[in-house]
Design an enzyme around this catalytic site. Structure first.
Site, PDB file in Angstrom:
ATOM      1  N   ARG A  64     -10.774   9.935  -5.600  1.00  0.00           N
ATOM      2  CA  ARG A  64     -10.444   8.896  -4.611  1.00  0.00           C
ATOM      3  C   ARG A  64     -10.274   7.515  -5.249  1.00  0.00           C
ATOM      4  O   ARG A  64      -9.633   6.637  -4.660  1.00  0.00           O
ATOM      5  CB  ARG A  64     -11.510   8.865  -3.506  1.00  0.00           C
ATOM      6  N   ASN A  82      -7.630   3.150  -5.474  1.00  0.00           N
ATOM      7  CA  ASN A  82      -7.914   1.746  -5.808  1.00  0.00           C
ATOM      8  C   ASN A  82      -6.931   1.204  -6.838  1.00  0.00           C
ATOM      9  O   ASN A  82      -7.122   0.101  -7.349  1.00  0.00           O
ATOM     10  CB  ASN A  82      -9.352   1.599  -6.350  1.00  0.00           C
ATOM     11  N   GLU A 103       0.840  -1.215   0.000  1.00  0.00           N
ATOM     12  CA  GLU A 103       0.000   0.000   0.000  1.00  0.00           C
ATOM     13  C   GLU A 103       0.872   1.261   0.000  1.00  0.00           C
ATOM     14  O   GLU A 103       0.475   2.295  -0.540  1.00  0.00           O
ATOM     15  CB  GLU A 103      -0.957   0.009   1.198  1.00  0.00           C
ATOM     16  N   HIS A 135      -6.169  -2.454  -7.347  1.00  0.00           N
ATOM     17  CA  HIS A 135      -7.089  -3.245  -6.540  1.00  0.00           C
ATOM     18  C   HIS A 135      -8.116  -4.020  -7.361  1.00  0.00           C
ATOM     19  O   HIS A 135      -8.667  -5.009  -6.877  1.00  0.00           O
ATOM     20  CB  HIS A 135      -7.796  -2.360  -5.502  1.00  0.00           C
ATOM     21  N   GLU A 187     -15.500   9.262  -2.753  1.00  0.00           N
ATOM     22  CA  GLU A 187     -15.080   8.436  -3.883  1.00  0.00           C
ATOM     23  C   GLU A 187     -15.936   8.662  -5.134  1.00  0.00           C
ATOM     24  O   GLU A 187     -16.423   7.731  -5.757  1.00  0.00           O
ATOM     25  CB  GLU A 187     -15.124   6.951  -3.465  1.00  0.00           C
TER      26      GLU A 187
END
Ligand SMILES: NC(=O)c1ccc[n+]([C@@H]2O[C@H](COP(=O)([O-])OP(=O)(O)OC[C@H]3O[C@@H](n4cnc5c(N)ncnc54)[C@H](O)[C@@H]3O)[C@@H](O)[C@H]2O)c1
Length: 422
Positions: free
Chosen positions: A228, A232, A172, A235, A224
């Protein structure tokens, strides 16, 4: 100590990162606070919050359910928790999600704060106010947007993390660097090794930098709706790999980031052949290693092969390397030779590892030469893109090893030499 403030519609967060950040009494009233933690964190660090009301949960993703949120709510009710109560999650991302979500819905919302204790939680999960639980097979489908009052990220908690958990969190940090902090990305080339070795000063710095990235993105788009989604990065592919390839979250996100960038990854895959009889293999041309190696190197993309301790074994002295025989059955204390002596199976597991190159076709432009004009050109693959075919290698290695083992067993079967098998 780094101090960050996030002030958005879902609330204001006071975020402190550094040794000594864990000063709970500065942020919560002891008699009105319920600490939520898991068994492992309680066992390792419980002495730091002894005397506080604490609910200790089992650990793991399986705890992120509405049933556990009910348990937390009942615990609050039993302790007389009203709208003035505070929940503090002391733990990894699972505890932060549970604490944040429970606090958002209990009595329509009470104060909460986080003391993140994993690298992943310090650098990511404790920040941004997006907390939820899972439903059936679906992750985080029930959740809320609400900012914690405080986040106290003290690197001293990280000293008890196993290296695998540090690696998880680093994925991360790499993500944060990749989306918004070029200097951090470059710094990570060296800092990652030191972080993995448990250097708390390095970890603190990485947490602070990754947190700054996340806070900046959330400040622009708490809910989001646009920016935002940057968080991700990696992801979408990552979650698919996590579910299907059995990778950990960090490993899956790392591969997912490479895929999302149109790039590819290699890998090292290990295989063990168990239960083989002693004596398979010829001492010279058809040694077990050479026949298996022949087949393995016929598999495209395999660029390296080692048996047993392999390259690592070359650094040992003979007295440490030799597999000492323990009894007349030939049982050995170690298996550095990977189940093979002089090309012949010795009864131990035949253990080998292959190096698999990154996929050659990339979903991003690569330099090449136009063979007609002889001029420099660019090539870029479209459509389906396999970012890491090492992930598909285990089943191929198993099949190759099974072929070789079966072939040797046929060749070494007495009937084979006495006029053929029935
Ligand atoms: N809300 C968000 O924005 C957000 C972002 C990223 C991830 N997440 C969530 O976070 C979760 C994963 O977080 P995680 O990896 O921290 O998982 P986790 O909370 O399950 O912690 C992993 C393990 O580490 C142990 N642990 C915690 N602190 C420790 C310490 N100091 N020393 C030794 N062991 C320790 C825990 O007991 C647990 O067994 C997932 O559920 C994911 O969905 C949420």
């Amino acid at each position: 100590m780094t101090r960050l403030v996030l002030n958005v519609g879902g609330g204001r967060s006071d975020i402190r990162i550094g040794v000594g950040a864990f000063r709970l009494e500065d942020h919560a009233l002891k008699k009105r606070t319920l600490i939520l933690t898991d068994r492992k964190v309680q066992a390792l660090h419980g002495s730091l919050f002894r005397g506080w009301n604490t609910l200790v949960l089992d650990r793991g993703e399986k705890m992120k359910t509405l049933a556990v949120v009910e348990r937390i709510s009942r615990a609050l009710l039993r302790r007389g928790g009203d709208r003035g109560a505070t929940i503090v999650g002391v733990g990894g991302g699972v505890i932060c999600d549970l604490a944040g979500f429970a606090a958002a819905v209990y009595m329509r919302g009470i104060r909460f704060g986080f003391v993140p204790t994993t690298l992943l939680a310090q650098a990511d999960a404790s920040l941004g106010g997006k907390n939820g639980v899972n439903l059936d097979r679906y992750k985080n489908v029930i959740g809320t947007f609400r900012q914690p009052d405080f986040v106290l990220a003290d690197p001293r908690f990280l000293s008890t993390l196993p290296p695998a958990a540090v690696r998880e969190g680093l994925a991360e940090v790499v993500k944060a660097a990749a989306i918004r902090d070029r200097a951090l990305f470059i710094e990570l080339e060296n800092a990652a090794e030191r972080a993995l070795a448990g250097d708390l000063a390095v970890l603190e710095r990485l947490v602070a930098r990754a947190a700054a990235v996340k806070i900046a993105v959330v400040a622009r788009d708490e809910r989001e709706r646009g920016a935002r989604t940057l968080l991700n990065f990696g992801h979408t592919f990552g979650h698919a790999l996590e579910k299907t390839a059995g990778l950990s979250h960090g490993e899956a996100i790392s591969a997912g980031m490479a895929a999302a960038a149109g790039d590819s990854l290699g890998g090292i895959v290990a295989c063990a052949v168990m239960g083989l009889p002693v004596g398979l293999g010829e001492p010279f041309f058809d040694s077990f290693e050479s026949v298996l190696g022949h087949l393995l190197f016929s598999i495209p993309g395999i660029k390296g092969l080692e048996f047993g301790a392999g390259f690592r074994g070359a650094a040992l002295r003979g007295r440490d390397y030799n597999d000492v025989i323990l009894d007349a059955s030939g049982r050995t204390r170690t298996n550095h030779d990977g189940g093979l002596n002089g090309g012949i199976t010795n009864g131990n597991d035949v253990v080998f590892r292959v190096a698999v190159r990154p996929t050659a076709t990339l979903g991003r432009p690569q330099e090449t030469v136009d063979m007609i004009t002889g001029r420099p050109a660019a090539v870029q693959a479209g459509g389906r893109h396999d970012a890491c075919f090492a992930l598909r290698m285990p089943v191929i290695l198993e099949a190759a090893a099974a072929f070789v083992a079966a072939d040797f067993q046929l060749c070494f079967h007495p009937a084979f030499h006495e006029g053929g098998l029935p």
